[in-house]
Design a protein around this motif. Sequence first.
Motif, PDB file in Angstrom:
ATOM      1  N   MET A   1       0.836  -1.182   0.000  1.00 16.36           N
ATOM      2  CA  MET A   1       0.000   0.000   0.000  1.00 16.36           C
ATOM      3  C   MET A   1       0.877   1.240   0.000  1.00 16.36           C
ATOM      4  O   MET A   1       1.917   1.262   0.643  1.00 16.36           O
ATOM      5  CB  MET A   1      -0.872  -0.023   1.237  1.00 16.36           C
ATOM      6  CG  MET A   1      -2.331   0.105   0.930  1.00 16.36           C
ATOM      7  SD  MET A   1      -3.305   0.056   2.397  1.00 16.36           S
ATOM      8  CE  MET A   1      -4.094  -1.499   2.111  1.00 16.36           C
ATOM      9  N   ASP A   2       0.456   2.256  -0.682  1.00 12.54           N
ATOM     10  CA  ASP A   2       1.248   3.473  -0.763  1.00 12.54           C
ATOM     11  C   ASP A   2       0.742   4.513   0.236  1.00 12.54           C
ATOM     12  O   ASP A   2      -0.455   4.732   0.375  1.00 12.54           O
ATOM     13  CB  ASP A   2       1.171   4.061  -2.169  1.00 12.54           C
ATOM     14  CG  ASP A   2       1.848   3.167  -3.187  1.00 12.54           C
ATOM     15  OD1 ASP A   2       2.812   2.474  -2.818  1.00 12.54           O
ATOM     16  OD2 ASP A   2       1.417   3.171  -4.345  1.00 12.54           O
ATOM     17  N   TYR A   3       1.678   5.130   0.900  1.00 19.03           N
ATOM     18  CA  TYR A   3       1.381   6.190   1.849  1.00 19.03           C
ATOM     19  C   TYR A   3       2.219   7.396   1.491  1.00 19.03           C
ATOM     20  O   TYR A   3       3.181   7.297   0.744  1.00 19.03           O
ATOM     21  CB  TYR A   3       1.710   5.747   3.277  1.00 19.03           C
ATOM     22  CG  TYR A   3       0.774   4.696   3.810  1.00 19.03           C
ATOM     23  CD1 TYR A   3      -0.351   5.055   4.532  1.00 19.03           C
ATOM     24  CD2 TYR A   3       0.999   3.353   3.582  1.00 19.03           C
ATOM     25  CE1 TYR A   3      -1.222   4.097   5.017  1.00 19.03           C
ATOM     26  CE2 TYR A   3       0.142   2.386   4.059  1.00 19.03           C
ATOM     27  CZ  TYR A   3      -0.974   2.773   4.780  1.00 19.03           C
ATOM     28  OH  TYR A   3      -1.821   1.814   5.245  1.00 19.03           O
ATOM     29  N   LYS A   4       1.855   8.558   2.054  1.00 17.99           N
ATOM     30  CA  LYS A   4       2.606   9.788   1.824  1.00 17.99           C
ATOM     31  C   LYS A   4       2.878  10.431   3.177  1.00 17.99           C
ATOM     32  O   LYS A   4       1.993  10.494   4.028  1.00 17.99           O
ATOM     33  CB  LYS A   4       1.802  10.730   0.941  1.00 17.99           C
ATOM     34  CG  LYS A   4       2.570  11.975   0.543  1.00 17.99           C
ATOM     35  CD  LYS A   4       1.716  12.904  -0.261  1.00 17.99           C
ATOM     36  CE  LYS A   4       2.032  12.719  -1.718  1.00 17.99           C
ATOM     37  NZ  LYS A   4       1.400  13.740  -2.546  1.00 17.99           N
ATOM     38  N   CYS A   5       4.093  10.893   3.382  1.00 17.62           N
ATOM     39  CA  CYS A   5       4.467  11.582   4.613  1.00 17.62           C
ATOM     40  C   CYS A   5       3.831  12.968   4.620  1.00 17.62           C
ATOM     41  O   CYS A   5       3.849  13.667   3.602  1.00 17.62           O
ATOM     42  CB  CYS A   5       5.986  11.690   4.703  1.00 17.62           C
ATOM     43  SG  CYS A   5       6.549  12.621   6.138  1.00 17.62           S
ATOM     44  N   VAL A  12       5.889   6.833   0.621  1.00 19.80           N
ATOM     45  CA  VAL A  12       6.529   5.917   1.555  1.00 19.80           C
ATOM     46  C   VAL A  12       5.900   4.541   1.402  1.00 19.80           C
ATOM     47  O   VAL A  12       4.679   4.414   1.356  1.00 19.80           O
ATOM     48  CB  VAL A  12       6.354   6.412   3.018  1.00 19.80           C
ATOM     49  CG1 VAL A  12       6.938   5.432   3.999  1.00 19.80           C
ATOM     50  CG2 VAL A  12       6.967   7.785   3.191  1.00 19.80           C
ATOM     51  N   GLU A  13       6.729   3.515   1.311  1.00 23.23           N
ATOM     52  CA  GLU A  13       6.258   2.129   1.270  1.00 23.23           C
ATOM     53  C   GLU A  13       6.383   1.562   2.688  1.00 23.23           C
ATOM     54  O   GLU A  13       7.438   1.662   3.308  1.00 23.23           O
ATOM     55  CB  GLU A  13       7.117   1.326   0.292  1.00 23.23           C
ATOM     56  CG  GLU A  13       6.627  -0.073   0.055  1.00 23.23           C
ATOM     57  CD  GLU A  13       5.365  -0.120  -0.781  1.00 23.23           C
ATOM     58  OE1 GLU A  13       4.593  -1.074  -0.601  1.00 23.23           O
ATOM     59  OE2 GLU A  13       5.140   0.783  -1.610  1.00 23.23           O
ATOM     60  N   ILE A  14       5.297   0.986   3.208  1.00 21.98           N
ATOM     61  CA  ILE A  14       5.272   0.469   4.568  1.00 21.98           C
ATOM     62  C   ILE A  14       5.608  -1.015   4.567  1.00 21.98           C
ATOM     63  O   ILE A  14       5.007  -1.786   3.828  1.00 21.98           O
ATOM     64  CB  ILE A  14       3.884   0.682   5.223  1.00 21.98           C
ATOM     65  CG1 ILE A  14       3.571   2.170   5.309  1.00 21.98           C
ATOM     66  CG2 ILE A  14       3.818   0.050   6.594  1.00 21.98           C
ATOM     67  CD1 ILE A  14       4.448   2.954   6.228  1.00 21.98           C
ATOM     68  N   ASP A  15       6.554  -1.409   5.410  1.00 22.23           N
ATOM     69  CA  ASP A  15       6.869  -2.820   5.622  1.00 22.23           C
ATOM     70  C   ASP A  15       6.222  -3.215   6.946  1.00 22.23           C
ATOM     71  O   ASP A  15       6.652  -2.778   8.011  1.00 22.23           O
ATOM     72  CB  ASP A  15       8.384  -3.025   5.673  1.00 22.23           C
ATOM     73  CG  ASP A  15       8.759  -4.471   5.844  1.00 22.23           C
ATOM     74  OD1 ASP A  15       7.879  -5.343   5.682  1.00 22.23           O
ATOM     75  OD2 ASP A  15       9.939  -4.741   6.136  1.00 22.23           O
ATOM     76  N   TYR A  16       5.164  -4.018   6.885  1.00 18.68           N
ATOM     77  CA  TYR A  16       4.394  -4.333   8.083  1.00 18.68           C
ATOM     78  C   TYR A  16       5.131  -5.265   9.033  1.00 18.68           C
ATOM     79  O   TYR A  16       4.737  -5.408  10.179  1.00 18.68           O
ATOM     80  CB  TYR A  16       3.045  -4.938   7.690  1.00 18.68           C
ATOM     81  CG  TYR A  16       2.125  -3.903   7.098  1.00 18.68           C
ATOM     82  CD1 TYR A  16       1.517  -2.959   7.903  1.00 18.68           C
ATOM     83  CD2 TYR A  16       1.887  -3.858   5.735  1.00 18.68           C
ATOM     84  CE1 TYR A  16       0.684  -1.990   7.362  1.00 18.68           C
ATOM     85  CE2 TYR A  16       1.058  -2.898   5.184  1.00 18.68           C
ATOM     86  CZ  TYR A  16       0.465  -1.973   6.005  1.00 18.68           C
ATOM     87  OH  TYR A  16      -0.339  -1.023   5.461  1.00 18.68           O
ATOM     88  N   GLN A  17       6.216  -5.898   8.618  1.00 17.26           N
ATOM     89  CA  GLN A  17       6.975  -6.759   9.518  1.00 17.26           C
ATOM     90  C   GLN A  17       7.815  -5.917  10.470  1.00 17.26           C
ATOM     91  O   GLN A  17       8.152  -6.342  11.550  1.00 17.26           O
ATOM     92  CB  GLN A  17       7.850  -7.699   8.705  1.00 17.26           C
ATOM     93  CG  GLN A  17       7.009  -8.529   7.773  1.00 17.26           C
ATOM     94  CD  GLN A  17       7.516  -9.928   7.640  1.00 17.26           C
ATOM     95  OE1 GLN A  17       8.557 -10.266   8.139  1.00 17.26           O
ATOM     96  NE2 GLN A  17       6.748 -10.741   6.959  1.00 17.26           N
ATOM     97  N   TYR A  18       8.124  -4.697  10.060  1.00 19.87           N
ATOM     98  CA  TYR A  18       8.853  -3.764  10.911  1.00 19.87           C
ATOM     99  C   TYR A  18       7.847  -3.083  11.830  1.00 19.87           C
ATOM    100  O   TYR A  18       6.830  -2.567  11.377  1.00 19.87           O
ATOM    101  CB  TYR A  18       9.583  -2.743  10.040  1.00 19.87           C
ATOM    102  CG  TYR A  18      10.334  -1.693  10.805  1.00 19.87           C
ATOM    103  CD1 TYR A  18      11.436  -2.033  11.568  1.00 19.87           C
ATOM    104  CD2 TYR A  18       9.933  -0.368  10.769  1.00 19.87           C
ATOM    105  CE1 TYR A  18      12.128  -1.067  12.271  1.00 19.87           C
ATOM    106  CE2 TYR A  18      10.621   0.599  11.460  1.00 19.87           C
ATOM    107  CZ  TYR A  18      11.716   0.245  12.211  1.00 19.87           C
ATOM    108  OH  TYR A  18      12.392   1.206  12.905  1.00 19.87           O
ATOM    109  N   ILE A  30       3.564  10.637  11.016  1.00 20.07           N
ATOM    110  CA  ILE A  30       2.203  10.771  10.505  1.00 20.07           C
ATOM    111  C   ILE A  30       2.225  10.556   8.996  1.00 20.07           C
ATOM    112  O   ILE A  30       2.818  11.332   8.249  1.00 20.07           O
ATOM    113  CB  ILE A  30       1.608  12.149  10.847  1.00 20.07           C
ATOM    114  CG1 ILE A  30       1.575  12.328  12.353  1.00 20.07           C
ATOM    115  CG2 ILE A  30       0.202  12.273  10.256  1.00 20.07           C
ATOM    116  CD1 ILE A  30       1.150  13.704  12.800  1.00 20.07           C
ATOM    117  N   LEU A  31       1.579   9.471   8.566  1.00 19.53           N
ATOM    118  CA  LEU A  31       1.502   9.126   7.154  1.00 19.53           C
ATOM    119  C   LEU A  31       0.045   9.044   6.750  1.00 19.53           C
ATOM    120  O   LEU A  31      -0.802   8.653   7.546  1.00 19.53           O
ATOM    121  CB  LEU A  31       2.179   7.777   6.895  1.00 19.53           C
ATOM    122  CG  LEU A  31       3.621   7.643   7.371  1.00 19.53           C
ATOM    123  CD1 LEU A  31       4.095   6.225   7.173  1.00 19.53           C
ATOM    124  CD2 LEU A  31       4.524   8.613   6.647  1.00 19.53           C
TER     125      LEU A  31
END
Length: 46
Positions: A1-5, A12-18, A30-31
């Motif tokens: 999923m794509d997010y923006k700062c 920003v690309e979110i890595d859900y394992q982190y 805040i994204l």
Amino acid sequence: MDYKCTRCKRPVEIDYQYTGIRCPYCGHRILVKERSQASIKTVKAE
């Protein structure tokens, strides 16, 4: 999923394992989720 700062406006690309969610460029926490153009609906006012 794509997010923006919200601070630096970079995608920003979110890595859900982190476990920590931060912008890798500026460190802001805040994204917002990017919306596709297909999901934007226009309604004619009467």
